[in-house]
Scaffold this motif. Structure first.
Motif, PDB file in Angstrom:
ATOM      1  N   TRP A 260      53.218  70.015  56.294  1.00  7.61           N
ATOM      2  CA  TRP A 260      53.861  69.110  57.197  1.00  7.61           C
ATOM      3  C   TRP A 260      53.946  69.624  58.498  1.00  7.61           C
ATOM      4  O   TRP A 260      53.745  68.465  59.597  1.00  7.61           O
TER       5      TRP A 260
ATOM      6  N   MET B  87      50.601  68.516  60.114  1.00 11.76           N
ATOM      7  CA  MET B  87      50.475  67.294  60.449  1.00 11.76           C
ATOM      8  C   MET B  87      51.392  66.825  61.582  1.00 11.76           C
ATOM      9  O   MET B  87      50.913  65.835  62.582  1.00 11.76           O
TER      10      MET B  87
ATOM     11  N   TYR C  74      47.434  66.012  45.010  1.00 12.81           N
ATOM     12  CA  TYR C  74      47.575  65.575  46.199  1.00 12.81           C
ATOM     13  C   TYR C  74      49.020  65.281  46.761  1.00 12.81           C
ATOM     14  O   TYR C  74      49.432  65.953  47.790  1.00 12.81           O
TER      15      TYR C  74
ATOM     16  N   LEU D 299      45.372  63.714  55.245  1.00 14.67           N
ATOM     17  CA  LEU D 299      46.659  63.660  55.789  1.00 14.67           C
ATOM     18  C   LEU D 299      47.007  64.025  57.108  1.00 14.67           C
ATOM     19  O   LEU D 299      48.022  63.329  57.843  1.00 14.67           O
TER      20      LEU D 299
ATOM     21  N   VAL E  29      43.994  58.630  54.452  1.00 15.31           N
ATOM     22  CA  VAL E  29      44.559  59.153  53.186  1.00 15.31           C
ATOM     23  C   VAL E  29      43.606  58.677  52.022  1.00 15.31           C
ATOM     24  O   VAL E  29      43.092  59.591  51.231  1.00 15.31           O
TER      25      VAL E  29
ATOM     26  N   VAL F 214      41.423  66.234  51.327  1.00 10.28           N
ATOM     27  CA  VAL F 214      42.597  65.470  51.292  1.00 10.28           C
ATOM     28  C   VAL F 214      43.434  65.880  52.487  1.00 10.28           C
ATOM     29  O   VAL F 214      44.149  65.022  53.259  1.00 10.28           O
ATOM     30  N   MET F 215      43.569  67.122  52.766  1.00  8.43           N
ATOM     31  CA  MET F 215      44.302  67.627  53.997  1.00  8.43           C
ATOM     32  C   MET F 215      43.552  67.190  55.324  1.00  8.43           C
ATOM     33  O   MET F 215      44.536  66.717  56.211  1.00  8.43           O
TER      34      MET F 215
ATOM     35  N   LEU G 202      52.032  67.800  49.718  1.00 10.65           N
ATOM     36  CA  LEU G 202      53.328  67.429  50.479  1.00 10.65           C
ATOM     37  C   LEU G 202      54.358  68.205  50.094  1.00 10.65           C
ATOM     38  O   LEU G 202      55.332  68.040  50.990  1.00 10.65           O
TER      39      LEU G 202
END
Length: 418
Positions: free
Chosen positions: A232, A235, A222, A357, A85, A353-354, A226
């Motif tokens: 999600w 992830m 960022y 994550l 992250v 950023v993805m 979420l």
């Protein structure tokens, strides 16, 4: 001259994707950067899982319990997950090339310090594991470095080839046990600095940030990611595919030595064979997802992985266990490439950023698997419960893919198969 990726609705010619002529993969991006991303990722992954092949020797020296061995090999995975992250943010701020160089220098200095001062306690191995987490965080650098050069129709192949750097785990399994027998396991930490330094020099020469770098985002942006359900889901899916892959890569040397009494060198060879299978198919998984869609590919992946892991939990002999681990790794490796065919289709503008994550979630999955196997061995005398629970997670992921596929196909407008 290579052309960087423009927008989700454009190909490399700048025309709308549906109207532009097809461009071959090798002409669509920047091959030297793709090679640099692969090499950097490969050597970083080699040292990220280094404590796994060395674990039997370290455990003998320090007198570690099964639970301590499991935690020791799991800590680099968790540290790498959290640092991904941080790297995702850093990539968006200063670009992937410089971010990768900073991480590599930290890892080299950490390994050199551990070698020169020695690691003489369980706490010392955990501290080293945190430093090795910076190598695991390379994931959030290498993939954006490559991805930003390629248009949507080639994302699966580009991310798959860059991600094939997880084959570095093969080198750790092949060479670390033999070098430990010859020179001692602490010397392996110093020896690892040599190839890392060479690859860092090559990386600095070949890698180039894509011209179309997205503007840095605010920290609240960022957090906003979420709030999106799709983030999600991606992830969670990667927590199972990559978590299974890296968790097994770190734990198999311990499994083979404890379960079947193999020497550390032979256990390393068995682990290398399993890990190589999973690494080899990652780009194939990306290419398969480009052809049939990431959703369909993941559906097959989770079903095969679940069956194989259930089989592993019941295997009584080495040949059967080895064959089932290869099948599981083939499925999980394919799944890794498939998930990252989907990520840039939905979050191209936030790919840095993805990647961090999603990569963090994968690392957390690996931490869970590696640590749970050690706990299962200590408290039940068997690794089977750990494998069965993770097989259950694969079944749950399969059900979730089935639940989201209709919405994704209806709402994601990228010009690529989903």
């Amino acid at each position: 001259m290579a052309t960087a990726y423009l927008r989700p609705d454009e190909d490399i010619t700048g025309l709308p994707a549906q109207d532009a002529p097809a461009t071959s993969f090798w002409k669509a991006g920047h091959p030297p950067t793709l090679i640099a991303a692969f090499l950097y990722f490969d050597l970083a992954f080699m040292v990220w899982v280094l404590l796994g092949p060395l674990a039997p020797e370290i455990a003998k020296t320090l007198g570690l319990t099964p639970a301590q061995k499991g935690l020791m090999v799991a800590v680099p995975t968790l540290a790498g997950a959290l640092l991904r992250v941080v790297n995702g943010v850093l990539v968006d701020r200063i670009g992937p090339k410089r971010s990768g160089a900073i991480n590599q220098v930290i890892v080299i200095l950490g390994l050199f310090t551990a070698w020169s001062m020695g690691v003489g306690s369980f706490a010392g191995t955990l501290a080293l594991g945190v430093v090795l987490g910076f190598a695991g965080a390379s994931f959030a650098v290498a993939l954006p470095l490559a991805s930003r050069w390629y248009p949507p129709e080639h994302q699966g192949k580009a991310m798959g080839l860059a991600g094939m750097g997880n084959s570095g785990t093969v080198f750790a399994a092949l060479f670390a046990p033999t070098l430990a027998k010859l020179f001692g396991w602490n010397a392996v930490l110093g020896l690892a600095c040599i190839p890392l330094t060479i690859v860092l020099a090559v990386y600095l020469m070949l890698a180039k940030d894509a011209p179309s770098q997205p503007a840095p985002r605010r920290m609240m942006d960022y957090a906003a990611l979420l709030k999106q359900t799709d983030a999600w889901w991606l992830m969670a899916f990667y927590a199972v595919t990559f978590g299974g892959f890296v968790g097994l890569a770190a734990s198999l040397p311990i499994y083979f030595t404890d379960q079947f009494g193999l020497s550390t060198v032979v256990a390393g060879y068995c682990t290398a064979g399993c890990v190589f299978a999973g690494s080899l198919v990652r780009p194939m998984g990306g290419a398969l997802a480009d052809r049939i869609g990431g959703v369909k590919a993941l559906t097959m992946v989770y079903a095969v992985a679940a069956v194989a892991l259930v089989g592993v939990s019941q295997a009584s002999g080495l040949p059967a266990a080895l064959a089932l681990f290869v099948v599981a790794m083939l499925a999980l490796g394919t799944g890794n490439g498939s998930v990252f065919q989907l990520v840039p289709q939905r979050f191209q503008a936030e790919i840095g950023v993805m990647t961090g994550l999603v990569g963090m979630a994968g690392g957390i999955g690996g931490f869970y698997l590696a640590s749970s196997l050690g706990l299962a061995r200590q408290f039940t005398g068997s690794f089977a419960p750990g494998f069965l629970i993770f097989a259950g997670l694969a079944v749950a992921a399969l059900a979730c893919v089935a639940g989201v596929k209709a919405r994704w196909r209806a709402t994601w407008k990228t010009g690529a198969r989903i």
